[in-house]
Each structure stands twice: as structure tokens, then as C-alpha cells.
Design an enzyme around this catalytic site. Structure first.
Site, PDB file in Angstrom:
ATOM      1  N   GLN A 129      36.006  -7.156 -29.971  1.00 47.20           N
ATOM      2  CA  GLN A 129      35.778  -5.878 -29.308  1.00 47.20           C
ATOM      3  C   GLN A 129      37.092  -5.286 -28.799  1.00 47.20           C
ATOM      4  O   GLN A 129      37.093  -4.184 -28.258  1.00 47.20           O
ATOM      5  CB  GLN A 129      34.804  -6.062 -28.131  1.00 47.20           C
ATOM      6  CG  GLN A 129      33.418  -6.496 -28.553  1.00 47.20           C
ATOM      7  CD  GLN A 129      32.472  -6.710 -27.380  1.00 47.20           C
ATOM      8  OE1 GLN A 129      31.858  -7.755 -27.276  1.00 47.20           O
ATOM      9  NE2 GLN A 129      32.326  -5.722 -26.500  1.00 47.20           N
ATOM     10  N   ARG A 180      26.272  -6.354 -22.147  1.00 44.04           N
ATOM     11  CA  ARG A 180      25.869  -4.951 -22.183  1.00 44.04           C
ATOM     12  C   ARG A 180      25.951  -4.305 -20.804  1.00 44.04           C
ATOM     13  O   ARG A 180      25.017  -3.629 -20.351  1.00 44.04           O
ATOM     14  CB  ARG A 180      24.476  -4.774 -22.769  1.00 44.04           C
ATOM     15  CG  ARG A 180      24.335  -3.353 -23.316  1.00 44.04           C
ATOM     16  CD  ARG A 180      23.022  -3.101 -24.005  1.00 44.04           C
ATOM     17  NE  ARG A 180      23.045  -1.749 -24.544  1.00 44.04           N
ATOM     18  CZ  ARG A 180      22.673  -1.423 -25.759  1.00 44.04           C
ATOM     19  NH1 ARG A 180      22.235  -2.326 -26.591  1.00 44.04           N
ATOM     20  NH2 ARG A 180      22.732  -0.179 -26.170  1.00 44.04           N
ATOM     21  N   CYS A 181      27.049  -4.543 -20.117  1.00 43.11           N
ATOM     22  CA  CYS A 181      27.247  -3.851 -18.849  1.00 43.11           C
ATOM     23  C   CYS A 181      28.730  -3.851 -18.549  1.00 43.11           C
ATOM     24  O   CYS A 181      29.509  -4.497 -19.219  1.00 43.11           O
ATOM     25  CB  CYS A 181      26.476  -4.538 -17.721  1.00 43.11           C
ATOM     26  SG  CYS A 181      27.028  -6.194 -17.341  1.00 43.11           S
ATOM     27  N   GLU A 220      25.246   1.213 -21.488  1.00 42.29           N
ATOM     28  CA  GLU A 220      24.908   0.030 -20.716  1.00 42.29           C
ATOM     29  C   GLU A 220      23.948   0.325 -19.579  1.00 42.29           C
ATOM     30  O   GLU A 220      23.319  -0.581 -19.041  1.00 42.29           O
ATOM     31  CB  GLU A 220      26.204  -0.606 -20.210  1.00 42.29           C
ATOM     32  CG  GLU A 220      27.035  -1.091 -21.399  1.00 42.29           C
ATOM     33  CD  GLU A 220      28.464  -1.432 -21.066  1.00 42.29           C
ATOM     34  OE1 GLU A 220      28.936  -0.971 -20.007  1.00 42.29           O
ATOM     35  OE2 GLU A 220      29.092  -2.144 -21.843  1.00 42.29           O
TER      36      GLU A 220
END
Lengths: 194, 792
Positions: free
Chosen positions: B229, B376-377, B746
Site C-alpha cells: 500500500q 479499514r480505518c 473508512e
């Protein structure tokens, strides 16, 4: 992953015949499916092996058995077995107290109380099946023990009778095992008294 | 209007440009990369959570035909690569050095002709272990007699994050005014306190982690295809570790099958593959199996917290206090900006005007896999939002105030923005109260409460969950955030070609977010070129400008801003060229969708396409030819998207099974670039929120054995389990972002989790239940029912 197992099996023979068999560790080991004593270190220490096959897992444990106590007065043995599988991917230990006593229905009863600890792959893989698998192994063990007792009951020298023919070391059959474990698992739904 | 629509710019629900390739199975993922002479690596892993390594015997493995090497810590030692630095200032064993500290830890890597041989050979590597007592419960980590996990840190009072007080202690982080908070609690009319657990979960993206490392011995260059990422950070780390100049290291993140934080870190498998390629002079591929992925690479959460609120009798919160034990596993490989050991947890005052607050987190080592990534945050924001959104419900129950009403009473009001929070953040914009009313009306909240009262009278279980959250995303201002000393800016380079098409290269990297579609829309609007003619490229460090990558919802807030700024530089130059072509001064030129015209004379026109052509043959005297720009955008602040969620759950009081009857999600992410992609992001995030709240758990037995590291046990919701989602929105633009946009992907995860929990707890609220821990599986819910005797 630890499970505690407490079992009572009825036996056909008398308490004294059963005790004669139980205090002979090599004989007892040969009743364990897939197990054998590979070396007698001294009167209280043995080396042994157990082969188990569950689904895709073949595990061959090599380990040490240390007899902690043989108590003829109370017909009780206490032993600790520890081992790792040959690939080093799992380990297991068992703290077992087994005894024979006069039974209610049969002539005698075999009782076993064990704490079994499993680590490594077997613990990941078999976590939820552990109790069922242990039940099956002990069930087969009790059958073997009982039939050996039956065979030796009439003999003058139980050890000799039992040692010939040479006890056959059989690998635990995975499929049959898994099936029995599954049945055991399903049965447990209907028998538990929550 | 028509010209505007043809551009398919900002605000257009343009179909995703990447989808034709994916739905035809023509994506190129790391495991699709096959290089000539490529070998495969397989990791030999520890079966035990805590053990000394007595010996490693490679002979049998090396004797297997097709095996090229078996590397262990001993082999990496001469290169100084048996340990590596983590993003959190700790070090992590690349391959276990004398002892293993978690089950499935990397012990050796086998390199062979193909995966099958490698896997067989890995089984032949004989490792003798001497088991040590395992430490699994973080609450016991700092006991006097706790087993020491990190022998390498014994005697050191610091592990990269400040002072530590015990061999298994990593750091203490705190924020806020402790004394003022304590005083507020002492004088409070009402206080509530609850143990709040965020259990260990795993992001489990569809594609597992892996890489193909290829070292060219002739010119000394290294190319790594990798599931990352943050490819530029990987390049910097590879250079720092290997000494190969950054100009000779090329990191390529091709198509990535989901990241969710799992693909931010540097993993031992990558390092081993790179070293093997350098030593053997051949490309080496390493790809994780599913079990390896769930077991080892970057878990999330594992925050064992105690939350407290102080309030007046009307439910106005006067103070917040929090303490958590953070279980970071055996190595502190937490994902964070350098100076933030608890990430951005200090957003925990949420959407509420809370005068004082104090939060403290203690990180501890246990015999579990390292990690602590933002699943996912944004960094630790899920934990923060879970805390405040659960606690405000607890307070509402204590005071018998309606759960919507207590939120109304505590909201930061629209005229308070920019709002300075008690824990140091400046919220850029928000407008919570009208958004709440919109949701309550859409769902007929009053009607739902009435229905609930009737059902309760009949012994039926129905819960209504509310969540009114604020997120902090878009890391971040370089004055506050850096990774290994590199500021958390991001970048975009745009080149407009002579015939009016363009390519843009980004420092971010899409993993399913749809960057190829949305960045093109930004440029389309800014430059008046059709988005179909704009190519977006990411993930190749040889071509893309340096950027910090995609996580923490930072692509739109940071990368999107860089895109707009780069495009504006180009348009400013284009305006001068247009003025030159129209023979007026640049101040007399006006921009109109896709063209310039002379003020007051709409017929004197030069389209952007015409200007692009002129940029390569007819520019004003003294101007450089060409039409391109690169922008490195250092955001002045984070962005603070918010949402109002409502969930209705029905619970079977005999089986404990839950049924999500309704889930209504209103999100405000400022100006919206592609509403269709936003909706997709909301759906995806809600799915993962549903997964975490209702089923996901990485659990261990007392000896540290993983219980359920396959998809047989680990819950991934499919369309069978997933509820129906209803989405809605309001628009409160960010005042500091060039496009007024905020991050969004998110929010649904962060806001969804407490909403599900609040709904489940609400179903039992009339029985005095104030909190139950996730995950709300049928069994766990049944246990609550059974304890309350509701099933009889």
C-alpha cells in the site's frame, strides 16, 4: 490446548487380573491404538511412539513416559507422557492416573483421569475435535485392554500369553476415526443435559 | 452544461475504468508475475508460541532435488539482516534468532524450483524446540512473574517509544489534561464506566501478501513486485536495509487485491525473498497462503480498554477518561506515523463538545503475531470511535435519556467549526444535528421505538443502534506526521500531451478504491479534458513521484489535493498560452468548462486541446515549452468526515441469531467526486464493519495456539450473510481541501462497528445490560439471553 478426560470402562476380568495387566506398562501401551514402547530406560522410564492419522495429518509422536507411582494397594498407576512429533510441528503431553476397582455390573472397572495438552499444528487443526478424538482413542484402548484381559483370564501367566502372538502395532485409522468422532460430536448434542 | 457532462468530471457517477480488466480476469497481480529463471520461497514456521530453538537441521531439505537454499537467522547474521526495524521504532526478527515468540513465526525460508518442491522441502527442515511458557493474556503481561518475551530488550528501558517499566512493556502514551479530567470526574453529577474490548481481528484482503524480488547482478539493480500500500516507503526501507542506492531499487505495486491495512508493513517474507535473490542471482517469488496471512501478517485492534464518562444529570458530558492495554504481539510492528504510538486515538471525543479528556494507552508484548494495523480505518480511529459511541449509549441508559436525544444535547454545533477538541485536534467542518434529524425521519425513529416497546411487552428482542461519529483521515500535515522521517505529503505529476490527452502519475496506490477513475475526474474538471482521455498510473517507483501511499483514507484528502493543485498549475500556464494565442493579456481571459475565452467576447475562444497543441509549438516568448506539472501536497490539516448510522436488529431469543432488519448510513465526506464509487465504498466498509461486529475474531488457547486461522473459522461475510444497506448523504465541504473533499472509504467501517454493537446492546437495554463484547455471534448473543433467562 488442554482437555481433561475422565472415563470409566467396565471390564470382564477380576480386579486382580486387571491390575496384573495395568501395572505392566508395556502391555498397557500396546493396548493404546498406534502406540508402542520402543525402549525401556529403567523400571520407571520408557521411550515410546504413537502414530496418529487424522484427515491429511500424519503425526508420529516420539516421547518419554515416566511412571510417577505404581500403587498396588489401591490398584492405581500415575504416569506422565511427553512427546513431540518427528517433524517438530506438534507436541503433546498427558498426565494420566488409571486404576482398577470392583465394578457394579461387570467384574471390575477401569478408570482413567487424564489432562492432555496439545500444542502446535495439531492444536490449530484439531482444536474442536480434540475431545472427540481423545474419546475415540480411549474407547479403543479400553476395548483392547478388555479383550486382552479376557484372553489372559484363563492363563497361568498373563504376561506370557499376552506377549505371543506379538502385539500388532496398528496405525490409528484416520477415516474411521473421523467418522466415529463425528458421530460422537453429533451424539453429544442429544445427550448433554444443559 | 452539455460540455460539462461530456467531461465526466467531479460529481459524475462515472463507471469504474478498471472494472473491464478485472471482470475479464485480466488484472495483473503479484502472483501473476512470472520471470525467467524464477525460484519460489516457502517459509518454515514455528509451531509453538514461545520456545527456544535448540537446533535447525537443513540437510534433508537441501538433499531434495530442486532445492537451492535454506536460509536461517544464522545465514542472515553476517549481512546484519536477521533483525529489521519496524515502523514503530522497534526491531523484529526477520527469521527467528535463537527463540520463537509467536506461533507461525518465520524460522527459515526454503528456496526451490517451484512452490511444490519448496513446500515439501519446508516440511523436511528439522527444527528442535524447547518450549517455554507462553504469555497470551495482555492483562498478565506486566505481572512480576510473567515470562519474558523479548530477551533482546532485557535491561533496556526504551523500545523506540519512550520509557518502559517492565520487560513486556513497550510504551506509555497519554494525551489530555489528566488533573482537570480527574477533577471533573470528582465533581460530576453522574459517571459511567465500562470495560470496552476491541478484540484481535485480521483485515484478510482477498489477495494475500507476497512479492517477486529480482536482483540484476550485472548492473546491481533490484526490482521488486510487491503487494504494498506504500511502494515508495518500501523502496526507502529496502535501501536503508540493503545499502543499494534508491536509484537502483524499483518497487512495483501492480494490481492489488485489497489491502485494508494488511499491506502497509514490511514483512520477513519480503526481506528473505530479496536477500535470496541477491545471493542466488535469480528472481525469487514468495506468496503467502491464506493460513499464513491470517496467522502472521498484521492483525488489527486488540485494545483492552476501560472507558469512563462524567456528565451532568441532563446528560451533558463534562469529561472523558480512557485507559487501554494495547496488545501489540511479540514485536512492535504497529502501523503509525512515527510519533503516534496509539495512532490518532485522540479523536475519541468524537462528535461531542467535551470540555476535558484524558486518554492513556500502554503497549505490551505477548506471544502473538506482531501488527496493530488500521483495518479499514485511520490509525486506531475505529477503537476511538467505538469507545465514545458505546459510552454515550451507556450514559444514556444510566440517565434514562433517549439515545438520539443524548447525542443532540452533546453535539458540536455548526457554528463552533473550526472546532478545537479537548485532545488537540482542529475539526475542519461538520454539521451533525441536521444530519441526525434526516436519518431519524427517514427511518421513522419514533415509530421504531414504539414498536420496540410493544415487542418487549411480548418478550421479543429488538434493538435500535445509533452511531453519530466523526473520523479523522488524510494523514497528514508533515508538521504532525511522518513515516521514518519522511513527511506524509502526497504527490501527482500530470503531463498533457500535444493532442490534448494526459497522463497522471501518483504517489498513492489503488487497492480497489478506483483511483484510475476518480483522479481522472478531478483532472477532467480542472483542465476541461475528457476523463476518458486521462490515464492514471500508480505503483511504479521508477515513474511515479514520491508519495506515502494509500491507507487511512488519505488518497482523496492528500493525493486528490495534489492532483487538483498540479492541474491548477497547468491551467495557469495554459491561460497564458491562450492569452498569447488570442493576443490579449492573461487577465482578460476567462475559463469556461473546457476552454478559455476573452472576457466579454465568448466567440474569441481557445479550447484546452488547442492550447495543449500550442504548448508544444507556439508559446509566449520566454516561456518553457510543454504542459506538465508535479505537485507535492502537504495538507494543512486532516479532514474530518462524519456519519449518522442507524441499525435495527431482531434477535431470536431461543437461538441468539441476529437479523439486521435495516441499516441506514448517512455519510458526509464533503464534496463528492464520484457518488457511485462512494456508494461502493460505503457498501464495502459496512460489510467489513458487519464482519468485525458480528463474527471476526483471532483467538488463541492458553498456550498461544491459534484457534481458527482458516476461512472455515474466520468470518468473511458473503452476499448470503450481508444485510441490505441504505445510503444517504449530506455535503459539508472541507474548508482547507482544494476540492472541499474529505476521505470516505473508512467511515462505514469505523461508524458501522459501534452501530451494530449499539443495536445488539439496545435489544437487552430494558434488562439492564449496558455492554457486551464483540463479536455478536449467535452463540455469544445466546449466552447473554441465557444468563438473563430470556430463553425460557
Amino acid at each position: 490446548m488442554q482437555v481433561t478426560i475422565n472415563k470409566v470402562f467396565p471390564l470382564d476380568g477380576s480386579v486382580s487380573d486387571a491390575w496384573n495387566l495395568l501395572e505392566n506398562i508395556e502391555q498397557v501401551a500396546s493396548c493404546m491404538p498406534g502406540a508402542e514402547i520402543t525402549e525401556t530406560v529403567d523400571e520407571n522410564n520408557f521411550k515410546g511412539s504413537v502414530k496418529v492419522k487424522i484427515g491429511p495429518m500424519h503425526v508420529a509422536f516420539n516421547g518419554d513416559i515416566a511412571v510417577q507411582e505404581i500403587n498396588p494397594g489401591e490398584h492405581r498407576v500415575h504416569l506422565i507422557a511427553k512427546g513431540q512429533d518427528s517433524k517438530g510441528t506438534s507436541s503433546a503431553s498427558m498426565d494420566l492416573t488409571a486404576s482398577v476397582r470392583a465394578g457394579e455390573s461387570g467384574a471390575s472397572e477401569l478408570t482413567g483421569d487424564a489432562d492432555v495438552t496439545v500444542n502446535g499444528k495439531l492444536a490449530n487443526f484439531g482444536g474442536r475435535m480434540m475431545t472427540q478424538v481423545a474419546d475415540q482413542i480411549l474407547g479403543q484402548f479400553a476395548d483392547n485392554f478388555s479383550s486382552r484381559l479376557g484372553a489372559s483370564a484363563g492363563s497361568e501367566d498373563p504376561a506370557q500369553t499376552a506377549s505371543e502372538p506379538e502385539p500388532q502395532v496398528q496405525e490409528i485409522n484416520g477415516l474411521k476415526f473421523a467418522w466415529q468422532a463425528l458421530i460422537g460430536f453429533i451424539k453429544s448434542f442429544f445427550t448433554s443435559k444443559a | 452544461m452539455e460540455r460539462q457532462e461530456q467531461l465526466q468530471g467531479i460529481g459524475c457517477s462515472r463507471k469504474r475504468k478498471e472494472d473491464p480488466r478485472f471482470i475479464q480476469g485480466k488484472g495483473l497481480y503479484v502472483d501473476d508475475v512470472k520471470l525467467p529463471g524464477m525460484l519460489c520461497g516457502e517459509v518454515v514456521r514455528s509451531p509453538f508460541a514461545h520456545a527456544k530453538i535448540v537446533s535447525i537441521n537443513k540437510e534433508k531439505a537441501l538433499a531434495l532435488p530442486g532445492v537451492h537454499a535454506v536460509i536461517t537467522a544464522e545465514d542472515l547474521k553476517p549481512l546484519g539482516l536477521h533483525w529489521m526495524p519496524t515502523l514503530a521504532g522497534d526491531t523484529q526478527a526477520v527469521l527467528a534468532d535463537e527463540k520463537v515468540c509467536f506461533q507461525m513465526q518465520e524460522v527459515a525460508m526454503v528456496i526451490a524450483d517451484d512452490r511444490y518442491i519448496a513446500a515439501d522441502a519446508a516440511e523436511l527442515v528439522e527444527v528442535e524446540y524447547e518450549q517455554l511458557p507462553a504469555l497470551v493474556d495482555p492483562h498478565k503481561a506486566m505481572d512480576a512473574d510473567a515470562p519474558i518475551i523479548r530477551e533482546d530488550l532485557v535491561g533496556k528501558d526504551e523500545a523506540g517509544q519512550g520509557k518502559r517499566t517492565h520487560n513486556n512493556h513497550i510504551f506509555t502514551w497519554d494525551v489530555g489534561d489528566k488533573d482537570a479530567t480527574d477533577r471533573a470526574f470528582e465533581s460530576a453529577e453522574v459517571t459511567v464506566r465500562e470495560d470496552i474490548l476491541n478484540p484481535r481481528v485480521h483485515p484478510s484482503p482477498m489477495e494475500t501478501c507476497g512479492c517477486v524480488a529480482s536482483f540484476d547482478k550485472v548492473n546491481g539493480s533490484l526490482t521488486v513486485h510487491i503487494t504494498s500500500q506504500a511502494p515508495h516507503i518500501v523502496r526507502t526501507v529496502v535501501t536503508l536495509l540493503s545499502g543499494i542506492p534508491e536509484s537502483k531499487v524499483r518497487i512495483i505495486s501492480p494490481d492489488i487485491g485489497g489491502g485494508f491495512g494488511n499491506k502497509v508493513g514490511i514483512y520477513p517474507g519480503y526481506v528473505c525473498a530479496i536477500v535470496s535473490s541477491i545471493v542466488l542471482g535469480r528472481p525469487v517469488k514468495w506468496i503467502e497462503s491464506r493460513i499464513e496471512n491470517i496467522s502472521t501478517t498484521a492483525f488489527a485492534r486488540d485494545y483492552h480498554g476501560v472507558g469512563e464518562l462524567a456528565a451532568d444529570k441532563d446528560g451533558r458530558i463534562t469529561a472523558l477518561r480512557f485507559h487501554a492495554l494495547a496488545d501489540h504481539g511479540a514485536f512492535n510492528a504497529h502501523a503509525q506515523p512515527t510519533k503516534w504510538p496509539a495512532g490518532l486515538f485522540s479523536i475519541c471525543t468524537g462528535s461531542y463538545d467535551i470540555p476535558v479528556a484524558y486518554a492513556r494507552v500502554d503497549g505490551v508484548y505477548t506471544n502473538k503475531a506482531p501488527g496493530g494495523v488500521a483495518y479499514r480505518c485511520s490509525f486506531r480511529v475505529t477503537e476511538a470511535v467505538y469507545l465514545i459511541e458505546r459510552m454515550i449509549d451507556v450514559l444514556a441508559q444510566k440517565l434514562d435519556i433517549d439515545k438520539a436525544e443524548i447525542r443532540r444535547r452533546n453535539f458540536i454545533q455548526a457554528d463552533q467549526f473550526p472546532y478545537q477538541s479537548a485532545l488537540g485536534w482542529e475539526y475542519d467542518s461538520g454539521n451533525y444535528a441536521p444530519a441526525l434529524e434526516k436519518v431519524l425521519e427517514a427511518c421513522d425513529y419514533e415509530g421504531l421505538r414504539k414498536e420496540q416497546t410493544e415487542k418487549r411487552a411480548n418478550g421479543e428482542l429488538m434493538g435500535i443502534g445509533l452511531c453519530t461519529f466523526t473520523e479523522i483521515v488524510g494523514a497528514g500535515p508533515s508538521k504532525a506526521c511522518d513515516v521514518l522521517g519522511v513527511g506524509m505529503f502526497d504527490s501527482c505529476e500530470i503531463r498533457v500531451h500535444p493532442t490534448g490527452s494526459a497522463i497522471a502519475r501518483m504517489g498513492t496506490i489503488t487497492q480497489g478504491q478506483g483511483h484510475e477513475t476518480t483522479y481522472a475526474q478531478i483532472i477532467a474538471t480542472e483542465l476541461g479534458l475528457s476523463s476518458d482521455d486521462i490515464q492514471i498510473e500508480e505503483g511504479d517507483t521508477d515513474t511515479a513521484p514520491y508519495g506515502l501511499g494509500t491507507y487511512g483514507s488519505r488518497s482523496t484528502p492528500v493525493g486528490g489535493a495534489a492532483t487538483a493543485m498540479a492541474a491548477r498549475t497547468i491551467r495557469a500556464k495554459a491561460q497564458k498560452i491562450a492569452a498569447h494565442l488570442l493576443e490579449v493579456s492573461p487577465e482578460d481571459i476567462e475559463w469556461d468548462v473546457d476552454r478559455f475565452h476573452v472576457k466579454g467576447n465568448p466567440d474569441a475562444v481557445k479550447t484546452m486541446k488547442e492550447v495543449a497543441w500550442a504548448a508544444y509549438n507556439n508559446v509566449p516568448e520566454g516561456m518553457e515549452m510543454g504542459l506538465e506539472s508535479v505537485n507535492y501536497y502537504d495538507p494543512p490539516n486532516f479532514t474530518y468526515p462524519f456519519g449518522i448510522y442507524l441499525c435495527v436488529v431482531d434477535i431470536d431469543r431461543h437461538t441468539g441469531e441476529t437479523s439486521i432488519r435495516r441499516f441506514y448510513a448517512l455519510d458526509d465526506c464533503g464534496n463528492r467526486i464520484n457518488p457511485m464509487i462512494i456508494e461502493g465504498q460505503i457498501h464495502g466498509g459496512l460489510n467489513e464493519a458487519f464482519a468485525v461486529a458480528m463474527g471476526q475474531l483471532i483467538s488463541f488457547d492458553e498456550e498461544g495456539n491459534l484457534q481458527g486461522n482458516t476461512l472455515m473459522d474466520y468470518f468473511i461475510p458473503t452476499f448470503v450473510e450481508t444485510p441490505h444497506w441504505e445510503t444517504d448523504y449530506t455535503v459539508t465541504p472541507s474548508p482547507h481541501h482544494p476540492l472541499g473533499a474529505k476521505g470516505v472509504a473508512e467511515s462505514p467501517h469505523v461508524g458501522g462497528i459501534p452501530c451494530f454493537s449499539n443495536a445488539v446492546v439496545d435489544a437487552f437495554a430494558h434488562k439492564g445490560v449496558t455492554h457486551v463484547d464483540m463479536p455478536h455471534t449467535a452463540f455469544n448473543v445466546w449466552k447473554t439471553i441465557h444468563e438473563l433467562g430470556l430463553d425460557s
